[in-house]
Design an enzyme around this catalytic site. Structure first.
Site, short mmCIF file in Angstrom:
data_model
loop_
_atom_site.label_atom_id
_atom_site.label_comp_id
_atom_site.label_asym_id
_atom_site.label_seq_id
_atom_site.Cartn_x
_atom_site.Cartn_y
_atom_site.Cartn_z
N LYS A 59 -65.21 26.15 43.85
CA LYS A 59 -64.09 26.72 43.08
C LYS A 59 -64.55 27.23 41.73
O LYS A 59 -64.12 28.29 41.27
CB LYS A 59 -62.99 25.67 42.92
CG LYS A 59 -62.26 25.35 44.21
CD LYS A 59 -61.34 24.15 44.07
CE LYS A 59 -60.65 23.84 45.40
NZ LYS A 59 -59.85 22.62 45.38
N GLN A 103 -58.23 17.09 42.86
CA GLN A 103 -58.89 17.17 44.15
C GLN A 103 -58.57 15.94 45.00
O GLN A 103 -58.69 14.80 44.54
CB GLN A 103 -60.41 17.29 43.96
CG GLN A 103 -61.19 17.42 45.24
CD GLN A 103 -60.87 18.69 46.01
OE1 GLN A 103 -60.64 19.73 45.42
NE2 GLN A 103 -60.84 18.61 47.33
N ASP A 126 -52.25 24.39 43.19
CA ASP A 126 -52.19 24.21 44.64
C ASP A 126 -50.83 24.56 45.23
O ASP A 126 -50.68 24.67 46.44
CB ASP A 126 -52.52 22.75 45.00
CG ASP A 126 -53.99 22.54 45.32
OD1 ASP A 126 -54.65 23.53 45.72
OD2 ASP A 126 -54.48 21.42 45.18
#
Length: 301
Positions: A59, A103, A126
């Protein structure tokens, strides 16, 4: 859809499509920077799960490619819930952070829902904060100006870029996890997508029949090879989203497998590879969420 006798399934190349999206984002990032807004993606990584470490590193490489700043918080697996919550609050308050992710999975003993709910919904890169999912539920036909779930959005975007029109299609979603199974139904059912969704899970009877009735299968169960060729309607589109680790008895090492078994490519008209399909697209759509938040801040959206 194509007839199966026209040849093997067209591969929906997520790597190439993600690269195209990142090239498009470079122009958009330059535009918001001209307005004085610098997009920044934050990540909170707890522990050293190999898959998570690799994913987070990817990322940040993506950010560097398109001109997004990186803010990285790495905590040890021994970090307390209070320490993780403090990291969340830090990014909530950091003006340099346009959007961020925690995460997953978190170490055992962590209340994942409590931590995710502490994220500022406007910085939810997200798209899985309860407020943002609630907006999807309520605003079926209105434009959405909040972050969208990355993997479901990636499935739809990848299909569309290869000419797959979801309008009026019967879609069978296998799996009911928060990141894909439950949230993708919300996106597919919106009026601008207009698909009819059947949600299948461990309580579903006769999964094979339900899959064979579908124009599109989204396999997100995390069960290796659960979708076999005899379960796929000829000419259907199949998105392999699931990932599971299976121990190879010959080598003693684990291998990553998708939900789709060998042979489906001879029946389906479209098929995503795994890896190389939805995964790279998910990372690209994460960047899109961050850039869209920056555009809203810059008055460009």
């Amino acid at each position: 859809m194509r007839a199966p006798w026209e040849g093997p399934a067209q591969v929906l190349d997520g790597k190439a499509t993600a690269a195209a999206i990142k090239a498009e984002l470079q122009t958009r990032v330059a535009a918001v920077r001209e307005r004085g807004v610098i997009p920044g993606l934050g990540t909170i990584l707890v522990g050293e799960d190999p898959g998570s470490v690799t994913y987070v590193a990817g990322k940040h490489r993506d950010c560097a490619e398109v001109g997004i700043e990186s803010i990285r918080i790495d905590l040890p697996a021994t970090a307390s819930p209070d320490e993780v919550m403090a990291a969340v609050e830090r990014l909530n308050q950091d003006p340099a952070c346009t959007g961020y992710i925690v995460q997953l999975p978190l170490p055992q003993g962590m209340d994942t829902n409590q931590i995710l709910e502490a994220i500022d919904p406007e910085k939810d890169a997200d798209g899985l904060h309860p407020m943002n999912l609630g907006r999807l539920v309520l605003r079926v036909s209105e434009p959405i100006t909040s972050p969208l779930p990355c993997t479901p959005r990636a499935v739809i975007e990848l299909g569309r870029r290869f000419g797959l029109d979801f309008n009026g299609k019967d879609v069978c979603v296998v799996g009911r996890g928060t990141t894909v199974g439950r949230s993708i139904g919300l996106l597919l059912g919106r009026k601008d997508v207009n698909a009819t969704v059947t949600s299948c899970h461990t309580g579903t009877q006769d999964l094979a029949t339900k899959c064979r009735q579908a124009d599109v299968i989204v396999a997100a169960s995390g069960v290796a090879g659960i979708i076999t060729a005899d379960m796929v309607k000829p000419g259907a589109a199949v998105f392999d989203v699931g990932v599971s680790r299976v121990l190879d008895p010959d080598t003693g090492k684990s291998r990553l497998y998708g939900d789709v078994a060998d042979g489906v490519d001879r029946v389906a008209a479209w098929l995503t590879p795994n890896p190389g399909g939805v995964g790279p697209m998910t990372r690209a759509l994460l960047l899109v969420n961050v850039v869209e938040a920056a555009e809203r801040a810059a008055g460009l959206a």
